[in-house]
Motif scaffolding. Sequence first.
Motif, PDB file in Angstrom:
ATOM      1  N   CYS A   1       0.966  -1.161  -0.149  1.00 32.58           N
ATOM      2  CA  CYS A   1       0.012  -0.085  -0.057  1.00 32.58           C
ATOM      3  C   CYS A   1       0.901   1.152  -0.132  1.00 32.58           C
ATOM      4  O   CYS A   1       0.439   2.191  -0.763  1.00 32.58           O
ATOM      5  N   VAL A   2       1.826   1.200   0.663  1.00 34.69           N
ATOM      6  CA  VAL A   2       2.529   2.340   0.748  1.00 34.69           C
ATOM      7  C   VAL A   2       3.385   2.880  -0.411  1.00 34.69           C
ATOM      8  O   VAL A   2       3.730   4.202  -0.728  1.00 34.69           O
ATOM      9  N   ALA A   3       3.722   1.889  -1.300  1.00 33.33           N
ATOM     10  CA  ALA A   3       4.446   2.200  -2.501  1.00 33.33           C
ATOM     11  C   ALA A   3       3.385   2.946  -3.528  1.00 33.33           C
ATOM     12  O   ALA A   3       4.052   3.899  -4.280  1.00 33.33           O
ATOM     13  N   VAL A   4       2.035   3.232  -3.596  1.00 33.15           N
ATOM     14  CA  VAL A   4       1.330   3.869  -4.488  1.00 33.15           C
ATOM     15  C   VAL A   4       0.911   5.077  -3.758  1.00 33.15           C
ATOM     16  O   VAL A   4       0.150   6.007  -4.425  1.00 33.15           O
ATOM     17  N   CYS A   5       0.893   5.236  -2.389  1.00 34.49           N
ATOM     18  CA  CYS A   5       0.213   6.365  -1.894  1.00 34.49           C
ATOM     19  C   CYS A   5       0.875   7.761  -2.151  1.00 34.49           C
ATOM     20  O   CYS A   5       2.274   7.966  -1.702  1.00 34.49           O
ATOM     21  N   PRO A   6       0.253   8.658  -2.860  1.00 36.53           N
ATOM     22  CA  PRO A   6       0.862   9.883  -3.336  1.00 36.53           C
ATOM     23  C   PRO A   6       1.054  10.893  -2.116  1.00 36.53           C
ATOM     24  O   PRO A   6       1.633  11.974  -2.319  1.00 36.53           O
ATOM     25  N   ALA A   7       0.323  10.618  -0.805  1.00 41.48           N
ATOM     26  CA  ALA A   7       0.025  11.388   0.125  1.00 41.48           C
ATOM     27  C   ALA A   7       1.189  11.092   1.296  1.00 41.48           C
ATOM     28  O   ALA A   7       1.151  11.563   2.190  1.00 41.48           O
ATOM     29  N   ASP A   8       1.933   9.915   1.023  1.00 41.45           N
ATOM     30  CA  ASP A   8       2.677   9.451   2.144  1.00 41.45           C
ATOM     31  C   ASP A   8       1.932   9.472   3.729  1.00 41.45           C
ATOM     32  O   ASP A   8       2.099   9.932   4.497  1.00 41.45           O
ATOM     33  N   ALA A   9       0.585   8.762   3.366  1.00 43.74           N
ATOM     34  CA  ALA A   9      -0.514   8.807   4.543  1.00 43.74           C
ATOM     35  C   ALA A   9      -0.129   7.597   5.675  1.00 43.74           C
ATOM     36  O   ALA A   9      -1.111   7.477   6.200  1.00 43.74           O
ATOM     37  N   PHE A  10       0.659   6.714   5.138  1.00 44.72           N
ATOM     38  CA  PHE A  10       0.767   5.280   6.022  1.00 44.72           C
ATOM     39  C   PHE A  10       1.706   5.486   7.152  1.00 44.72           C
ATOM     40  O   PHE A  10       2.710   6.131   7.087  1.00 44.72           O
ATOM     41  N   TYR A  11       1.178   5.014   8.396  1.00 45.62           N
ATOM     42  CA  TYR A  11       2.060   5.072   9.388  1.00 45.62           C
ATOM     43  C   TYR A  11       2.196   3.619  10.278  1.00 45.62           C
ATOM     44  O   TYR A  11       1.396   2.793   9.931  1.00 45.62           O
TER      45      TYR A  11
END
Length: 106
Positions: free
Chosen positions: A16-26
């Motif tokens: 999931c983190v590879a595609v997130c344009p907002a760096d929204a993962f923690y």
Amino acid sequence: AFVVTDNCIKCKYTDCVAVCPADAFYEGENFLAINPDDCIDCDLCPVECPAQAIYQEDEVPEGQKEFIELNAELSKIWPRITEVKTPPKDAEQWDGVPNKIKHLII
Ligand code: SF4
Ligand code: F3S
């Protein structure tokens, strides 16, 4: 915002983190959380998750609504993750096991 739900726990594939344009993962020890203030609702991450653990907040399945609040709270205390990591060795065994919330490490 989008929400990570129960099936991520102990799977934590991190695709999931590879595609997130907002760096929204923690990142926690065995779960990721999305910060609802970062998420721009692009809808790119749900299809990337091999565990199908990510839902739009209005579509979180019954019985998992508590994950909406949990994502908001945990994303405030955990560090941001922007790079894919190797999943746990036993991730596949845990994929699809119901009610893993009791294993969530905060
Ligand atoms: Fe990131 Fe888009 Fe997923 Fe929100 S919906 S967490 S912005 S990839
Ligand atoms: Fe969890 Fe799926 Fe991401 S298992 S770490 S939400 S790819």
